[in-house]
Enzyme design. Structure first.
Site, PDB file in Angstrom:
ATOM      1  N   GLY A  75      33.825  40.887  37.393  1.00 27.55           N
ATOM      2  CA  GLY A  75      34.628  39.954  37.580  1.00 27.55           C
ATOM      3  C   GLY A  75      36.143  39.620  38.386  1.00 27.55           C
ATOM      4  O   GLY A  75      36.218  38.521  38.478  1.00 27.55           O
ATOM      5  N   ASP A  76      35.697  40.566  39.157  1.00 30.57           N
ATOM      6  CA  ASP A  76      36.589  40.390  40.181  1.00 30.57           C
ATOM      7  C   ASP A  76      36.283  39.617  41.322  1.00 30.57           C
ATOM      8  O   ASP A  76      34.597  39.283  41.597  1.00 30.57           O
ATOM      9  CB  ASP A  76      36.389  42.294  41.278  1.00 30.57           C
ATOM     10  N   ALA A  77      36.756  38.996  41.887  1.00 30.27           N
ATOM     11  CA  ALA A  77      37.415  37.846  42.626  1.00 30.27           C
ATOM     12  C   ALA A  77      36.780  38.742  44.554  1.00 30.27           C
ATOM     13  O   ALA A  77      36.090  37.577  45.267  1.00 30.27           O
ATOM     14  CB  ALA A  77      38.699  36.930  42.926  1.00 30.27           C
TER      15      ALA A  77
END
Length: 297
Positions: free
Chosen positions: A245-247
Protein backbone atom coordinates in the site's frame (compact mmCIF):
# COMPACT_ATOMS: atom_id res chain seq x y z
CA UNK A 1 38.26 -0.20 20.70
CA UNK A 2 39.02 -0.61 16.98
CA UNK A 3 37.16 -3.27 15.00
CA UNK A 4 37.21 -4.37 11.39
CA UNK A 5 34.27 -6.17 9.76
CA UNK A 6 34.97 -7.71 6.34
CA UNK A 7 32.78 -6.30 3.58
CA UNK A 8 30.61 -9.04 2.03
CA UNK A 9 29.76 -9.55 -1.62
CA UNK A 10 27.05 -7.21 -2.95
CA UNK A 11 27.85 -4.38 -0.55
CA UNK A 12 28.50 -0.73 -1.43
CA UNK A 13 29.36 1.68 1.37
CA UNK A 14 28.61 4.55 -1.03
CA UNK A 15 25.07 3.32 -1.68
CA UNK A 16 24.47 2.75 2.02
CA UNK A 17 25.67 6.27 2.79
CA UNK A 18 23.16 7.57 0.24
CA UNK A 19 20.37 5.81 2.10
CA UNK A 20 21.54 7.23 5.43
CA UNK A 21 22.30 10.75 4.21
CA UNK A 22 19.49 11.96 1.96
CA UNK A 23 19.45 15.54 3.11
CA UNK A 24 16.88 15.16 5.86
CA UNK A 25 17.33 16.52 9.37
CA UNK A 26 18.46 13.24 10.93
CA UNK A 27 19.08 13.46 14.67
CA UNK A 28 20.28 9.93 15.53
CA UNK A 29 23.55 9.92 13.59
CA UNK A 30 25.89 12.34 11.84
CA UNK A 31 27.78 11.80 8.58
CA UNK A 32 30.95 13.77 8.02
CA UNK A 33 33.71 13.05 5.50
CA UNK A 34 32.11 9.68 4.73
CA UNK A 35 32.29 8.69 8.39
CA UNK A 36 29.18 7.84 10.39
CA UNK A 37 28.95 8.91 14.03
CA UNK A 38 26.17 7.21 15.98
CA UNK A 39 25.29 6.83 19.64
CA UNK A 40 24.08 3.28 20.24
CA UNK A 41 22.44 1.64 23.21
CA UNK A 42 22.63 -2.14 23.61
CA UNK A 43 21.11 -3.84 26.65
CA UNK A 44 21.44 -0.68 28.67
CA UNK A 45 25.07 -0.07 27.72
CA UNK A 46 25.78 3.03 25.65
CA UNK A 47 28.60 4.08 23.35
CA UNK A 48 29.41 6.53 20.57
CA UNK A 49 30.65 4.75 17.45
CA UNK A 50 32.56 6.00 14.43
CA UNK A 51 32.10 3.91 11.26
CA UNK A 52 34.11 4.24 8.07
CA UNK A 53 35.10 1.98 5.20
CA UNK A 54 38.15 0.77 3.34
CA UNK A 55 38.02 -1.27 0.14
CA UNK A 56 37.70 -4.49 2.12
CA UNK A 57 36.24 -3.70 5.53
CA UNK A 58 34.09 -1.52 7.69
CA UNK A 59 36.14 0.07 10.46
CA UNK A 60 34.47 0.80 13.79
CA UNK A 61 35.92 2.80 16.66
CA UNK A 62 34.30 3.35 20.06
CA UNK A 63 34.87 7.01 20.87
CA UNK A 64 33.57 7.12 24.45
CA UNK A 65 34.46 5.18 27.55
CA UNK A 66 32.23 2.33 28.60
CA UNK A 67 31.98 -1.41 29.02
CA UNK A 68 30.12 -2.27 25.81
CA UNK A 69 31.61 -5.57 24.60
CA UNK A 70 33.26 -5.75 21.19
CA UNK A 71 30.93 -8.61 20.17
CA UNK A 72 27.88 -6.45 20.90
CA UNK A 73 29.27 -3.68 18.66
CA UNK A 74 29.96 -6.15 15.84
CA UNK A 75 26.46 -7.63 16.14
CA UNK A 76 24.92 -4.15 16.10
CA UNK A 77 26.77 -3.01 12.96
CA UNK A 78 26.18 -6.32 11.18
CA UNK A 79 22.48 -6.02 11.90
CA UNK A 80 22.23 -2.31 11.06
CA UNK A 81 23.79 -2.79 7.60
CA UNK A 82 22.32 -6.30 7.07
CA UNK A 83 25.88 -7.50 6.41
CA UNK A 84 25.39 -11.17 7.16
CA UNK A 85 22.69 -11.74 4.57
CA UNK A 86 23.75 -13.59 1.42
CA UNK A 87 22.13 -11.65 -1.41
CA UNK A 88 23.13 -13.99 -4.24
CA UNK A 89 19.56 -15.27 -4.51
CA UNK A 90 18.15 -11.77 -4.77
CA UNK A 91 20.67 -10.72 -7.44
CA UNK A 92 19.92 -13.87 -9.45
CA UNK A 93 16.19 -13.17 -9.24
CA UNK A 94 16.63 -9.49 -10.14
CA UNK A 95 18.78 -10.27 -13.17
CA UNK A 96 15.81 -12.04 -14.75
CA UNK A 97 13.08 -9.68 -13.58
CA UNK A 98 11.83 -7.03 -16.06
CA UNK A 99 11.44 -4.39 -13.36
CA UNK A 100 14.35 -5.07 -11.06
CA UNK A 101 16.93 -5.65 -13.78
CA UNK A 102 16.60 -1.97 -14.70
CA UNK A 103 17.80 -1.00 -11.23
CA UNK A 104 20.60 -3.38 -10.34
CA UNK A 105 23.40 -1.81 -12.45
CA UNK A 106 22.66 1.60 -10.88
CA UNK A 107 22.29 0.63 -7.24
CA UNK A 108 24.37 -2.52 -6.82
CA UNK A 109 25.51 -2.95 -3.25
CA UNK A 110 22.64 -1.18 -1.53
CA UNK A 111 21.69 -2.91 1.71
CA UNK A 112 18.47 -2.75 3.69
CA UNK A 113 19.65 -0.41 6.44
CA UNK A 114 17.78 -1.34 9.57
CA UNK A 115 16.36 0.15 12.73
CA UNK A 116 17.70 -2.29 15.29
CA UNK A 117 15.44 -1.28 18.15
CA UNK A 118 11.79 -2.37 17.82
CA UNK A 119 10.42 0.48 19.94
CA UNK A 120 12.25 3.07 17.85
CA UNK A 121 11.12 1.40 14.60
CA UNK A 122 7.47 1.48 15.65
CA UNK A 123 7.65 5.05 16.89
CA UNK A 124 9.31 6.21 13.67
CA UNK A 125 6.66 4.46 11.61
CA UNK A 126 3.91 6.16 13.58
CA UNK A 127 5.61 9.55 13.27
CA UNK A 128 5.80 9.17 9.49
CA UNK A 129 2.16 8.25 8.96
CA UNK A 130 0.33 10.57 6.52
CA UNK A 131 2.86 13.42 6.59
CA UNK A 132 5.79 14.35 4.38
CA UNK A 133 9.28 13.24 5.28
CA UNK A 134 10.59 16.71 6.06
CA UNK A 135 7.99 17.20 8.77
CA UNK A 136 8.41 13.61 10.02
CA UNK A 137 12.12 14.23 10.62
CA UNK A 138 11.29 17.50 12.35
CA UNK A 139 8.92 15.69 14.72
CA UNK A 140 11.47 12.97 15.41
CA UNK A 141 14.16 15.51 16.25
CA UNK A 142 11.80 17.35 18.59
CA UNK A 143 10.92 14.09 20.36
CA UNK A 144 14.52 12.91 20.63
CA UNK A 145 15.93 16.23 21.84
CA UNK A 146 13.12 16.66 24.40
CA UNK A 147 13.17 13.18 25.91
CA UNK A 148 16.33 11.35 24.81
CA UNK A 149 19.69 11.12 26.54
CA UNK A 150 22.89 12.09 24.74
CA UNK A 151 26.67 12.04 24.52
CA UNK A 152 28.77 15.18 24.06
CA UNK A 153 31.94 14.61 22.05
CA UNK A 154 34.31 17.19 20.54
CA UNK A 155 31.72 19.94 20.48
CA UNK A 156 28.86 17.88 19.04
CA UNK A 157 25.87 16.33 20.80
CA UNK A 158 24.83 12.80 19.82
CA UNK A 159 21.38 11.64 20.87
CA UNK A 160 19.93 8.27 21.77
CA UNK A 161 16.32 7.55 20.89
CA UNK A 162 14.23 7.86 24.07
CA UNK A 163 13.62 4.64 25.94
CA UNK A 164 10.06 3.47 26.65
CA UNK A 165 10.59 4.48 30.27
CA UNK A 166 11.68 7.99 29.28
CA UNK A 167 8.66 8.44 27.03
CA UNK A 168 6.32 6.91 29.59
CA UNK A 169 7.09 9.92 31.76
CA UNK A 170 5.80 12.26 29.04
CA UNK A 171 2.24 13.54 28.85
CA UNK A 172 0.03 14.07 25.84
CA UNK A 173 0.42 17.81 26.40
CA UNK A 174 4.20 17.42 26.21
CA UNK A 175 3.89 15.87 22.74
CA UNK A 176 1.29 18.35 21.58
CA UNK A 177 3.70 21.14 22.51
CA UNK A 178 6.24 19.78 19.98
CA UNK A 179 3.64 19.60 17.18
CA UNK A 180 2.47 16.00 17.50
CA UNK A 181 -1.18 15.52 16.62
CA UNK A 182 -3.43 14.25 19.40
CA UNK A 183 -3.74 10.91 17.63
CA UNK A 184 0.00 10.40 17.19
CA UNK A 185 0.69 11.52 20.75
CA UNK A 186 -1.76 8.89 21.94
CA UNK A 187 -0.16 6.20 19.76
CA UNK A 188 3.38 7.02 20.95
CA UNK A 189 2.41 7.05 24.63
CA UNK A 190 0.53 3.74 24.29
CA UNK A 191 3.58 2.18 22.62
CA UNK A 192 5.81 3.45 25.43
CA UNK A 193 3.47 1.88 27.98
CA UNK A 194 3.46 -1.49 26.19
CA UNK A 195 7.27 -1.60 25.95
CA UNK A 196 7.87 -0.30 29.47
CA UNK A 197 5.74 -3.19 30.73
CA UNK A 198 7.63 -5.67 28.47
CA UNK A 199 4.45 -6.80 26.72
CA UNK A 200 6.15 -7.29 23.38
CA UNK A 201 9.50 -8.84 22.43
CA UNK A 202 11.47 -8.48 19.20
CA UNK A 203 13.12 -11.90 19.40
CA UNK A 204 9.76 -13.61 19.94
CA UNK A 205 8.25 -11.84 16.94
CA UNK A 206 11.20 -12.97 14.81
CA UNK A 207 10.34 -16.60 15.59
CA UNK A 208 6.93 -16.19 13.96
CA UNK A 209 5.96 -16.22 10.30
CA UNK A 210 5.55 -12.83 8.63
CA UNK A 211 1.75 -13.10 8.68
CA UNK A 212 1.78 -14.01 12.37
CA UNK A 213 4.14 -11.14 13.20
CA UNK A 214 2.00 -8.66 11.25
CA UNK A 215 -1.07 -9.80 13.18
CA UNK A 216 0.77 -9.37 16.49
CA UNK A 217 2.07 -5.92 15.57
CA UNK A 218 -1.35 -4.85 14.32
CA UNK A 219 -2.81 -5.36 17.78
CA UNK A 220 -0.76 -2.35 18.94
CA UNK A 221 -2.53 0.99 19.08
CA UNK A 222 -1.94 2.90 15.81
CA UNK A 223 -0.20 0.06 13.94
CA UNK A 224 -1.86 -0.98 10.70
CA UNK A 225 -0.85 -3.36 7.94
CA UNK A 226 1.51 -0.91 6.18
CA UNK A 227 3.29 0.01 9.41
CA UNK A 228 3.56 -3.63 10.47
CA UNK A 229 5.13 -4.62 7.13
CA UNK A 230 7.52 -1.67 7.23
CA UNK A 231 8.69 -2.64 10.72
CA UNK A 232 8.91 -6.28 9.63
CA UNK A 233 11.29 -5.17 6.86
CA UNK A 234 13.53 -2.75 8.69
CA UNK A 235 13.59 -4.17 12.19
CA UNK A 236 12.41 -7.79 12.27
CA UNK A 237 14.16 -8.51 8.94
CA UNK A 238 11.45 -10.52 7.23
CA UNK A 239 12.59 -10.64 3.61
CA UNK A 240 9.04 -11.44 2.46
CA UNK A 241 7.60 -8.26 4.01
CA UNK A 242 5.94 -6.17 1.31
CA UNK A 243 4.21 -2.86 2.13
CA UNK A 244 2.17 -2.92 -1.08
CA UNK A 245 0.00 0.00 0.00
CA UNK A 246 3.03 2.30 0.09
CA UNK A 247 2.68 5.28 -2.26
CA UNK A 248 6.41 5.47 -3.00
CA UNK A 249 6.56 1.80 -3.96
CA UNK A 250 3.56 2.20 -6.25
CA UNK A 251 4.97 5.34 -7.86
CA UNK A 252 8.28 3.61 -8.55
CA UNK A 253 6.54 0.70 -10.27
CA UNK A 254 4.30 3.04 -12.27
CA UNK A 255 7.32 5.04 -13.43
CA UNK A 256 9.32 1.98 -14.47
CA UNK A 257 6.31 0.63 -16.35
CA UNK A 258 5.85 4.00 -18.06
CA UNK A 259 2.21 4.16 -16.99
CA UNK A 260 0.03 7.03 -15.81
CA UNK A 261 -1.90 4.88 -13.33
CA UNK A 262 -0.52 3.20 -10.25
CA UNK A 263 -0.45 -0.61 -10.20
CA UNK A 264 -3.60 -2.34 -9.00
CA UNK A 265 -3.69 -4.58 -5.95
CA UNK A 266 -3.90 -7.60 -8.28
CA UNK A 267 -0.75 -6.46 -10.09
CA UNK A 268 1.06 -5.85 -6.79
CA UNK A 269 0.10 -9.30 -5.55
CA UNK A 270 1.48 -10.81 -8.75
CA UNK A 271 4.74 -8.90 -8.34
CA UNK A 272 4.96 -10.11 -4.76
CA UNK A 273 4.73 -13.69 -6.01
CA UNK A 274 7.45 -13.00 -8.60
CA UNK A 275 9.73 -11.69 -5.86
CA UNK A 276 8.87 -14.40 -3.33
CA UNK A 277 11.34 -14.43 -0.46
CA UNK A 278 12.91 -11.13 -1.54
CA UNK A 279 9.99 -8.67 -1.48
CA UNK A 280 11.76 -6.48 1.10
CA UNK A 281 14.83 -5.99 -1.09
CA UNK A 282 12.69 -5.46 -4.18
CA UNK A 283 10.88 -2.71 -2.27
CA UNK A 284 14.18 -1.16 -1.19
CA UNK A 285 15.52 -0.98 -4.74
CA UNK A 286 12.23 0.42 -6.04
CA UNK A 287 12.34 3.11 -3.36
CA UNK A 288 15.93 3.83 -4.38
CA UNK A 289 14.80 4.37 -7.97
CA UNK A 290 12.79 7.39 -6.80
CA UNK A 291 16.20 8.94 -6.16
CA UNK A 292 15.88 12.68 -5.66
CA UNK A 293 12.22 12.39 -4.71
CA UNK A 294 12.91 10.06 -1.76
CA UNK A 295 9.28 9.19 -1.05
CA UNK A 296 10.12 6.26 1.24
CA UNK A 297 11.00 6.20 4.91
Amino acid sequence: MHIQIPIPEHFSYKECLWYLDRGFDECLYTIKNERIYKAVSINGQKALLEISATANALQISKLTAGAMPELAVVDYVNSWFDLERNLSGFYALAANDPLLNQLMPKYTGLRLIGINDLFEALCWSVIGQQINLKFAYKLKRALVERFGSYEDFEGHRYFYFPSPEELSAATKEDLLSIQFSRQKADYILKLAEVFAESKICKSELQQLSLSEAVVQLSTLHGIGTWTANYVAMRCLRFMDAFPMGDAGLQNAIRSLWGQKEKPTMVQLQQLSKQWSGWQAYATLFLWRSLSERTDAI
